[in-house]
Enzyme design. Structure first.
Site, PDB file in Angstrom:
ATOM      1  N   LYS A 170       0.860  -1.191   0.000  1.00  0.00           N
ATOM      2  CA  LYS A 170       0.000   0.000   0.000  1.00  0.00           C
ATOM      3  C   LYS A 170       0.891   1.234   0.000  1.00  0.00           C
ATOM      4  O   LYS A 170       1.690   1.438   0.905  1.00  0.00           O
ATOM      5  CB  LYS A 170      -0.898   0.001   1.235  1.00  0.00           C
ATOM      6  CG  LYS A 170      -1.723   1.280   1.411  1.00  0.00           C
ATOM      7  CD  LYS A 170      -2.455   1.288   2.743  1.00  0.00           C
ATOM      8  CE  LYS A 170      -3.124   2.639   3.000  1.00  0.00           C
ATOM      9  NZ  LYS A 170      -3.777   2.698   4.331  1.00  0.00           N
ATOM     10  N   ASP A 178      -2.327  10.602   3.382  1.00  0.00           N
ATOM     11  CA  ASP A 178      -3.731  10.240   3.536  1.00  0.00           C
ATOM     12  C   ASP A 178      -4.454  11.261   4.416  1.00  0.00           C
ATOM     13  O   ASP A 178      -4.340  11.234   5.633  1.00  0.00           O
ATOM     14  CB  ASP A 178      -3.853   8.847   4.145  1.00  0.00           C
ATOM     15  CG  ASP A 178      -5.304   8.414   4.297  1.00  0.00           C
ATOM     16  OD1 ASP A 178      -6.168   8.983   3.595  1.00  0.00           O
ATOM     17  OD2 ASP A 178      -5.570   7.517   5.114  1.00  0.00           O
ATOM     18  N   LYS A 230      -9.852  13.236   8.012  1.00  0.00           N
ATOM     19  CA  LYS A 230      -9.330  12.834   9.320  1.00  0.00           C
ATOM     20  C   LYS A 230      -9.268  14.043  10.260  1.00  0.00           C
ATOM     21  O   LYS A 230      -9.205  15.191   9.804  1.00  0.00           O
ATOM     22  CB  LYS A 230      -7.911  12.269   9.177  1.00  0.00           C
ATOM     23  CG  LYS A 230      -7.805  10.944   8.457  1.00  0.00           C
ATOM     24  CD  LYS A 230      -6.351  10.524   8.343  1.00  0.00           C
ATOM     25  CE  LYS A 230      -6.204   9.173   7.658  1.00  0.00           C
ATOM     26  NZ  LYS A 230      -6.708   8.071   8.478  1.00  0.00           N
ATOM     27  N   ASP A 285       1.633   6.423   5.629  1.00  0.00           N
ATOM     28  CA  ASP A 285       0.648   5.492   5.084  1.00  0.00           C
ATOM     29  C   ASP A 285       1.153   4.763   3.846  1.00  0.00           C
ATOM     30  O   ASP A 285       0.424   3.981   3.247  1.00  0.00           O
ATOM     31  CB  ASP A 285      -0.652   6.237   4.758  1.00  0.00           C
ATOM     32  CG  ASP A 285      -1.892   5.375   4.961  1.00  0.00           C
ATOM     33  OD1 ASP A 285      -1.767   4.321   5.620  1.00  0.00           O
ATOM     34  OD2 ASP A 285      -2.967   5.743   4.463  1.00  0.00           O
ATOM     35  N   ASP A 312     -11.977   7.320   3.734  1.00  0.00           N
ATOM     36  CA  ASP A 312     -10.764   7.099   4.523  1.00  0.00           C
ATOM     37  C   ASP A 312     -10.411   5.612   4.621  1.00  0.00           C
ATOM     38  O   ASP A 312      -9.385   5.266   5.182  1.00  0.00           O
ATOM     39  CB  ASP A 312     -10.921   7.700   5.926  1.00  0.00           C
ATOM     40  CG  ASP A 312      -9.609   7.774   6.681  1.00  0.00           C
ATOM     41  OD1 ASP A 312      -8.550   7.836   6.012  1.00  0.00           O
ATOM     42  OD2 ASP A 312      -9.620   7.759   7.922  1.00  0.00           O
ATOM     43  N   GLU A 338      -9.350   3.862   2.240  1.00  0.00           N
ATOM     44  CA  GLU A 338      -8.850   3.928   0.866  1.00  0.00           C
ATOM     45  C   GLU A 338      -7.790   2.887   0.551  1.00  0.00           C
ATOM     46  O   GLU A 338      -7.581   2.535  -0.606  1.00  0.00           O
ATOM     47  CB  GLU A 338      -8.310   5.332   0.573  1.00  0.00           C
ATOM     48  CG  GLU A 338      -6.861   5.600   0.961  1.00  0.00           C
ATOM     49  CD  GLU A 338      -6.592   5.439   2.455  1.00  0.00           C
ATOM     50  OE1 GLU A 338      -5.476   5.023   2.810  1.00  0.00           O
ATOM     51  OE2 GLU A 338      -7.495   5.709   3.274  1.00  0.00           O
ATOM     52  N   ARG A 360      -7.632  -0.304   1.093  1.00  0.00           N
ATOM     53  CA  ARG A 360      -8.191  -1.508   0.480  1.00  0.00           C
ATOM     54  C   ARG A 360      -8.644  -1.249  -0.952  1.00  0.00           C
ATOM     55  O   ARG A 360      -8.692  -2.161  -1.777  1.00  0.00           O
ATOM     56  CB  ARG A 360      -9.339  -2.031   1.335  1.00  0.00           C
ATOM     57  CG  ARG A 360     -10.547  -1.130   1.442  1.00  0.00           C
ATOM     58  CD  ARG A 360     -11.401  -1.397   2.658  1.00  0.00           C
ATOM     59  NE  ARG A 360     -10.756  -0.946   3.884  1.00  0.00           N
ATOM     60  CZ  ARG A 360     -11.271  -1.107   5.102  1.00  0.00           C
ATOM     61  NH1 ARG A 360     -12.442  -1.703   5.257  1.00  0.00           N
ATOM     62  NH2 ARG A 360     -10.626  -0.674   6.155  1.00  0.00           N
TER      63      ARG A 360
END
Length: 488
Positions: A261, A266, A273, A284, A343, A345, A347
């Protein structure tokens, strides 16, 4: 730093620092009797007075100019009969941290005297090097004033000629860990998806065994990667799907695939967030960074194995074109996804990358992601969360984690959890409710991995450290490298 295995008598070596283990007991261990005799009983007196501690991980310094060491560095080992792998690692990490801060230019470690079946000497050598490299690591490339280089230049570790292989392995892993840390610590305005793509291309220039391919937005659209593209829709930074192929074995050998990933920053997107600690969302992409690090370690060792790294890189931002809660997208697999939370995201980029992996006809696929805050709630910051559709694969990764000290813990991936992803409007939704968030995230990914053996590593709790010591950890490069080397 120069590392080597010392096969001669360590106590006769001229060195700035001699590292010695001290197990719990009423008197000095026999191995130190001759040394203490040459110091007129100094060590016996200090030990009896408690100035040399035997508590696990506690260090003590004794200056002994030219006898033959200029200084002795003791580390407590606790009760020697209870000296398991975890306690040995704790002691090694403590003593190497102390060594890194010292003014010694070279050192000799005698900790091989305490090797055991649970922690043989090659592991002592390996962990000593990794622990010292971790203690020496500094990220100051963006500071106007650089840290002064340390004085330590050489470490010799007692052992046999066979342990030299552990030196080669550890130095390669250390280089991969350092790269993983560097990529993770870079800010989002520098480490963008395109920056990662450039780093991958540079790897191909550095290693003849590496080939890199980068897919841009146009190509991803042609392949139908609507899920990955939806994450990047609100950002000015274009996404990239990066493939790094390491070929260390015969081309007929099916590869193992690592999927990372790579969310370079993010914000949460429209599902924004909270502002507090949002700066840490540069981490991230640590799953992607660990793919770079692991492949670097393998290439440094010239490991005879074929491994493909796939990095799904994007930046998740709010904006006029950003994906909205309730939007429905079509993944590369053809399955449709209702995005209830932008959020969630990770996956969404991973599912298209996992489908893309099918083209490599892989032996196994392991994805690595800072995927869920729920994993931190469940497991804290000590262990990686592991879920898999193949129990043998799960056990191989768990064993690699135990051996390397970079451990994982398995969570269930039962069909009963799948219903949390049911959607009224699409094939699935991208989140469940608050319950079992780490597991339902893996359930989502499992819907795209039915054609191969697959494991998922949620590294949200272990990829970086917060607070005053903020920084990327380099995990799980040691575990991944161990796992892949065990395939040889």
């Amino acid at each position: 730093m120069k590392y080597s295995v010392l096969t001669q008598d360590a106590y006769k070596q001229k060195t700035d620092c001699l590292i010695l283990g001290i197990p719990e007991g009423k008197s000095l261990p026999k191995s130190l009797t001759d040394l203490d005799g040459s110091l007129d009983g100094l060590l016996k007196g200090l030990f009896a007075a408690g100035d040399i501690s035997s508590n696990t991980g506690e260090v003590s310094w004794v200056h002994t100019p030219d006898k033959p060491a200029k200084r002795l560095l003791f580390v407590g080992l606790g009760k020697s009969k209870e000296l398991d792998a975890a306690k040995t690692r704790k002691a090694i990490s403590a003593v190497m941290s102390a060594l890194a801060k010292s003014s010694a230019g070279n050192a000799v470690s005698t900790l091989s005297e305490y090797a055991s079946k649970s922690f043989p000497n090659d592991r002592i050598v390996e962990h000593s090097i990794l622990a010292l490299e971790n203690a020496l690591y500094k990220f100051d490339q963006l500071k106007s004033e650089k840290a002064k280089p340390g004085k330590l230049k050489q470490l010799k570790l007692t052992g046999t000629k066979a342990d030299s292989e552990a030196v080669t392995k550890a130095t390669a892993i250390a280089k991969g860990v350092a790269l993983t840390k560097d990529l993770g610590n870079l800010p989002g305005n520098i480490c963008t998806p395109e920056y990662l793509a450039t780093q991958a291309k540079d790897m191909a220039k550095s290693y003849k065994s590496v080939k890199t391919t980068v897919l841009d937005e146009k190509k991803m659209k042609e392949l139908g990667m609507g899920s990955l593209l939806s994450v990047a829709a609100g950002s000015a930074e274009p996404p990239r799907l990066i493939t790094i192929e390491y070929k260390g074995a015969d081309s007929k050998q099916k590869p193992h695939v690592l999927v990372g990933k790579g969310i370079t920053f993010d914000t949460g997107g429209i599902s924004l967030k909270p502002g507090q600690s949002m700066d840490e969302m540069k981490y991230d992409m640590c799953g992607a960074a660990s793919v770079f690090g692991t492949l670097t370690a393998l290439a440094e060792m010239n490991a005879p194995i074929n491994v493909v790294g796939v990095v799904a890189a994007a930046e998740n931002m709010p904006g006029g074109k950003a994906t909205k809660p309730g939007d429905i997208v079509t993944s590369m697999s053809g399955q449709t996804i209702e995005i209830l939370n932008t959020d969630a995201e990770g996956r969404l980029v991973l599912c298209d990358a996992l489908t893309y992996c099918e083209k490599f006809n892989p032996q196994t696929v392991v994805d690595i992601a800072t995927l869920t805050g729920a994993c931190i709630i469940a497991l804290g910051n000590e262990t990686t969360g592991l879920m898999a559709n193949d129990e043998k694969l799960a056990q191989e990764i768990l064993a690699a984690g135990q051996a390397s000290g970079d451990r994982a813990w398995q969570l269930p991936l039962w069909d009963e959890y799948q219903s949390a992803l049911d959607s009224n409007f699409a094939d699935m939704q991208n989140i469940g409710d608050r319950a079992a968030g780490t597991i339902t995230a893996a359930c989502f990914l499992s819907r795209f991995t039915k054609k191969y053996r697959w494991a998922h590593l949620d590294i949200a709790g272990v990829a970086w450290t917060s607070g005053k010591a903020k920084g990327a950890s380099g995990r799980p490069v040691p575990m991944l490298t161990e796992y892949l080397l065990n395939k040889l």
